[in-house]
Write an enzyme that holds these catalytic residues in place. Sequence first.
Site, PDB file in Angstrom:
ATOM      1  N   GLU A  61       7.320  -9.374  -3.335  1.00  0.00           N
ATOM      2  CA  GLU A  61       7.191  -8.040  -3.907  1.00  0.00           C
ATOM      3  C   GLU A  61       7.152  -8.047  -5.431  1.00  0.00           C
ATOM      4  OE1 GLU A  61       9.605  -5.018  -1.277  1.00  0.00           O
ATOM      5  OE2 GLU A  61      10.772  -6.857  -1.504  1.00  0.00           O
TER       6      GLU A  61
ATOM      7  N   HIS B 298      -1.908  22.356   5.009  1.00  0.00           N
ATOM      8  CA  HIS B 298      -1.489  22.164   6.398  1.00  0.00           C
ATOM      9  C   HIS B 298      -2.626  22.466   7.362  1.00  0.00           C
ATOM     10  CE1 HIS B 298       3.049  22.547   5.330  1.00  0.00           C
ATOM     11  NE2 HIS B 298       2.624  21.309   5.295  1.00  0.00           N
TER      12      HIS B 298
ATOM     13  N   CYS C 162       2.870  -6.385   4.917  1.00  0.00           N
ATOM     14  CA  CYS C 162       3.403  -5.183   5.567  1.00  0.00           C
ATOM     15  C   CYS C 162       3.298  -3.963   4.659  1.00  0.00           C
ATOM     16  CB  CYS C 162       4.851  -5.390   5.990  1.00  0.00           C
ATOM     17  SG  CYS C 162       5.977  -5.719   4.625  1.00  0.00           S
TER      18      CYS C 162
ATOM     19  N   ASP D 189       5.146  -2.548  -3.732  1.00  0.00           N
ATOM     20  CA  ASP D 189       5.960  -2.979  -4.868  1.00  0.00           C
ATOM     21  C   ASP D 189       5.266  -4.053  -5.691  1.00  0.00           C
ATOM     22  OD1 ASP D 189       8.248  -1.386  -4.939  1.00  0.00           O
ATOM     23  OD2 ASP D 189       9.181  -2.490  -3.296  1.00  0.00           O
TER      24      ASP D 189
END
Length: 842
Positions: free
Chosen positions: A698, A461, A769, A722
């Site tokens: 995909e 972090h 995308c 995918d």
Amino acid sequence: MMELPQELIRLGARAASKDEAIAQVASLLTAAGNVDAAYVDGMRAREGQANTYLGSGIAIPHGTPETRHLIRKTGIAVVQVPGGVPWGAGGETVRLVVGIAAASDEHLNILRRLTRVLSDDALVEKLSTTADPGDVQEALTGERATSAQATSAPVTSAPTSPAPSGLPYTAQITLPNPLGMHARPATMLANLVRSRGERVRLSRETGESADATRLMEVLSLGLTRGTNVTVGADSEATLKAVVDAIRSGLGDDLSAVPASAAPARREPEWAPTGAGTTVDGVAAADGLVVGVTRQHVQRPLDVRDEPGDPLTESDRFDSALTAARAELDTVIADVGARFGADKAAIFRAHQELLGDEGTMQDTVGRILDGHGVAWAYREVTNERIAALQKLDDPTLAARAVDLSDVQRRVLRHLLGIREADVAASGPVILLAPDLTPSDTARLGPDTLLGFVTAQGGPTSHTAIIARGLGLPAVVAAGNGVLEVPDGTPAILDGGSGRLYLNPSEADVQAARERQGVLARERELARAARHQPGATRDGARVEVAANINRAADAEAALDAGAEGVGLMRTEFLFLERDSVPSEDEQEQEYRAMAQAMGDRTLIIRTLDIGGDKEVPYLGLAHEDNSFLGLRGIRLCFDRPDLFLPQLRAVVRVAKDHPNVHLMFPMISTLEDFRRARAIFDQVRGELNAPNVPLGVMIEVPSAALIADALAQEVDFFSVGTNDLTQYTLAMDRLHPQLARQTDAMHPAVLQLIGLTVQAAERHGKWVGVCGGAAGDEVGALMLTGLGVKELSVSTPQIATVKAALRQRTKAELQSLAQEALAQPNAEAVRALVRPPAPEGATA
């Protein structure tokens, strides 16, 4: 206030020994359903570790941390032994035995009342001899039950034949979270289990287990993606709810690519030629700075074991926790305002660590064992920190720093000290053994140019906040960096993971010139973010945004988005506990369409299944969900979900011609025709105009029949995440294989190329995308293949546009053709070199 029913009070008892007295009080807790029968063994084991004699003839036997899982619900039981029973080696005699089963912190108020009883000799005598159980109730809870309440208190029986795991219902599940079971999903799990009021345990194959409501216990299991976990629960319904929630990711985006533990260091585009020493570390945050070094070591906290009155120590503990929580509220507000909600979420996780029940209870237990509060809290948290540090997964192990941060915050309040500031005349390059997230947020750009730590990792972090602050950072540089004297001239290159010490004047001048170039590039990228996406010679490539909800639209447009290339409608389902109505969906889609104006909005129909599951839908479990009912297949199977969504989209499209619709997981021509027929029927019923329809590419079959699809669809959108996993037959959630699922593999690029060629033959266009569109190398390769739209996350928009402006269309076409002939993804990525200097500022 916790109740103390009279069934849990036994007056006038006799006990020949401490062991017999413990058995009696444990039997009360067992009969009332507070604990399993085996809990008495934990109470006996605790007596071997510490004397539970509290004083004034009162003892508080309770179990060990190892037997806490045997507690069904928090409660206490009281056995009064007027004749007394020998208790400790010091000759103590106990007449009031208060047995504790602590599954939450409800019992703390009763412990405080007990400490007050100790100081009242007359009250102690009364409670040790009274024949009225109401006297005991009133002294310990502040309330006296009426006779009706006393006779109606329910008694719950413990299960008679628990499963070997200790709980009657169990199931196995593979953890899907890309970053493992870290603080955020663990917190969501704990809240779910608490809301059901039953016990749930998580167990590893190694035998380690954890109470699901105890954050630190769960984190200490070190559950990484792909870990097989056994879930045990009190009821079948709770088991199903928990398993479904874990499968859905407990709030995590399961499609996210996990950060590498040690990302490949980028070779610097610039390096000094006359530096005296080069310190190599791991790149954590990009940037180039010139300055002087300063060592930073946290002020050591002098924690001594100084026992005090248990009531006073418990009150001090409560006050420190309250002050630390208030301090974190301020930090969260400040970090959220300056750097965004995602960075503020780090400190929300700190608040969850602060409130971990197991940590609080073990601390109180040590206070009652006769230790000082600061020492008790430090020892309890040190044990948990050490357990986290031993975890193999670097992301989970990095959470030890977060707990150390929380520990120091609480100890500071207990000890009454404040953190020292970095004393320097101006911003410096900070050198430290390690930094906590609080250090990084507190010091900030006004104090730091950047930092180098001897320890730490790029997924911590601390590193995340550094990137949010725009501070270059290098971690894991080794202890040698701690020997560098204050005031040493240095150049820090966060991108290459290098600290250059004692550079020459010429190097410093060259570095400052390089800083100027980088600053101009950033300024140009930001200033030009609203320009249309295009190559250097003007070939248009639309750069759009992937967003989940209408509230994200404003930020995307401000970042330069030319539209929305993917609205993930499944998040309307994932972020709630019931199916959104048709009206609710329409409201969200309409708000998005209005925000976009005349810019394209591509809405993807529900893409549930695979790595995205919705517990409340009650979908049947599939052994291989990526090859089962997901995407459009689920929509066909569940018209109760599909039809309301289509109607909501059509109602918006009637008023907003910028709305496009695309279907996920299309693998055959029949899939598209069936989806289109259903949509056309809905459109006809609502008397709506045509809406451009597209399909996601995909799976390899869709790419291979792209020519047939292109004759019927309006556009294609490639989901590279995918497509890559199906092409390479590698589960992108698999812990060993995930890092090999690179969309730049030539086999994946070949399929995208086939799709583009088919689309062009029929006058259609192809967008991407998936994650590859926002990767600079990916954006360049995809454009070279002929992709016309790149839809990326909001922060990537300006940099993707800037990368495109540095190359000509012909350059990218040549690069893409060369990529198709490479043997692997690594070779493809190696083809992309820095553009010519004049291209950098064109």
